[in-house]
Motif scaffolding. Structure first.
Motif, short mmCIF file in Angstrom:
data_model
loop_
_atom_site.label_atom_id
_atom_site.label_comp_id
_atom_site.label_asym_id
_atom_site.label_seq_id
_atom_site.Cartn_x
_atom_site.Cartn_y
_atom_site.Cartn_z
N GLN A 185 0.80 -1.28 -0.01
CA GLN A 185 0.12 -0.13 -0.03
C GLN A 185 0.87 1.25 0.13
O GLN A 185 2.05 1.31 0.26
N LYS A 186 0.28 2.30 -0.27
CA LYS A 186 0.95 3.73 -0.10
C LYS A 186 0.79 4.16 1.28
O LYS A 186 -0.01 4.46 2.05
N THR B 213 2.12 6.96 4.30
CA THR B 213 2.51 8.33 4.41
C THR B 213 3.51 8.79 5.23
O THR B 213 3.84 10.08 5.24
N ASN C 231 7.73 -0.40 -5.86
CA ASN C 231 8.09 0.87 -5.80
C ASN C 231 7.64 1.58 -4.40
O ASN C 231 6.85 1.04 -3.71
N ARG C 232 7.76 2.92 -4.47
CA ARG C 232 7.69 3.71 -3.34
C ARG C 232 5.92 3.88 -2.85
O ARG C 232 5.63 4.20 -1.83
N TYR C 233 5.22 3.64 -3.88
CA TYR C 233 3.77 3.51 -3.71
C TYR C 233 3.29 2.40 -3.25
O TYR C 233 1.93 2.26 -3.00
N GLU C 234 4.08 1.36 -3.06
CA GLU C 234 3.52 -0.11 -2.48
C GLU C 234 4.33 -0.51 -1.25
O GLU C 234 3.78 -1.74 -0.57
N ASN D 13 7.23 1.10 2.24
CA ASN D 13 8.12 2.12 2.59
C ASN D 13 9.14 1.43 3.39
O ASN D 13 10.02 1.80 4.13
N ASN E 102 12.91 -0.15 -1.69
CA ASN E 102 12.29 0.20 -2.98
C ASN E 102 13.46 -0.05 -4.20
O ASN E 102 12.94 0.19 -5.30
N HIS F 299 8.77 -2.39 -11.35
CA HIS F 299 9.24 -1.56 -10.17
C HIS F 299 10.40 -1.19 -10.47
O HIS F 299 10.84 0.14 -10.07
N GLU G 86 12.33 2.92 -10.07
CA GLU G 86 13.08 3.17 -8.78
C GLU G 86 14.44 3.00 -9.15
O GLU G 86 15.26 3.70 -8.47
#
Length: 289
Positions: A111-112, A114, A149-152, A154, A157, A182, A186
């Motif tokens: 998940q993303k 925050t 990637n950074r949207y999936e 933290n 990446n 991915h 990145e």
């Protein structure tokens, strides 16, 4: 080396009928193995999967991405434990089905986020993976962490970030899983991360920059396959692509499939099988130069 395809290329459901569709499609397209997504490991009958695979002469691996309720990297120990319980079942299913590999985003929620990962969250994930790696080793299953990637996630990446996390885990049954989709987002290139991963690279996903037909996007597959050849990589190489023509609306939304680049699973899969094998043959011929 085995060339495979992700089950979501053929079907969005994995009951007996869905398994039949995925396994038959895998065989018809000329792949060696099926990557079975374990969206709900408790709903999968490993013994049934094994019988169906054996009937078609197809091998298998499995993957999954954790959700927020099963986030192994959560600071909440109870949530992390829920993820560990889910992955324990996933390991058991893979072993029951005769597979030898579980990969994917099995270290955090897919998940993303925050905020950056916390030290406590990373420690929870690493500790759980050490325990899971022991269970997997006893069952003859290898674990590989997909670098996304950074949207999936933290946690990590890039390949180098993944290697650092492997050091935190400290177990020789946990490895890296690289995915060209991915990496194209990145990494600084497609060759160096493969070489950086080295012997810790145990699983590969092949996906185009737009998730469509291979060779029609911006991924530098030539450099990537040269990296695999220089490394002497001989693990699974699995094609991955998604379309809402196949997967459900809810899963399409989760995967961000806002436009479809294909509708014919069989044509897409046959093309991918040829593309991957042609890339492998091309880099083999470099030795003749």
């Amino acid at each position: 080396m085995q060339i495979g395809v992700h089950g979501l290329v053929f079907t969005g459901t994995f009951d007996e009928a869905g398994l039949q569709t995925a396994i038959a499609g895998t065989q018809q397209a000329g792949f060696d193995l099926l990557e079975l997504p374990l969206m709900d490991p408790f709903a999968i009958d490993g013994a049934l999967v094994r019988r169906m695979l054996d009937d078609h002469g197809v091998a298998m691996t499995s993957s999954l991405g954790l959700d927020a309720a099963h986030d192994l990297s959560s600071e909440d120990a109870a949530v992390s434990r829920e993820g560990e319980t889910l992955l324990e079942r996933a390991i058991d299913v893979v072993a029951e089905a005769g597979g030898a590999h579980l990969c994917g985003v099995i270290y955090s929620a897919m998940q993303k986020y925050t905020t950056p990962a916390t030290e406590a969250g990373r420690a929870n994930s690493a500790a759980a993976l050490r325990r899971l790696a022991d269970r997997a080793a006893a069952a003859g299953v290898t674990l590989s962490l997909e670098i996304v990637n950074r949207y999936e996630t933290n946690i990590a990446n890039t390949a180098r970030g993944g290697l650092r996390f492997l050091e935190e885990i400290g177990h020789d049954n946990v490895h890296l899983h690289l995915d060209t989709y991915h990496m194209n987002i990145e990494e600084s290139g497609m060759l160096e991360p493969v070489l950086d991963a080295g012997e810790r690279l145990r699983y590969v996903h092949i996906g185009e920059s737009h998730r469509g037909y291979l060779g029609t996007g911006s991924v530098d597959f030539g450099s990537f396959f040269r990296g695999l050849a220089r490394l002497g990589y001989d693990g699974p190489i699995v094609f991955e692509s998604f379309s809402s023509a196949v997967v459900s609306e809810s899963l399409s939304n989760t995967l961000g499939i806002w436009r479809n680049l294909w509708e014919d699973s069989d044509d897409l899969a046959a093309h991918a099988n040829r593309f991957i094998r042609d890339q492998l043959r091309s880099v083999e011929t470099i030795a003749l130069h």
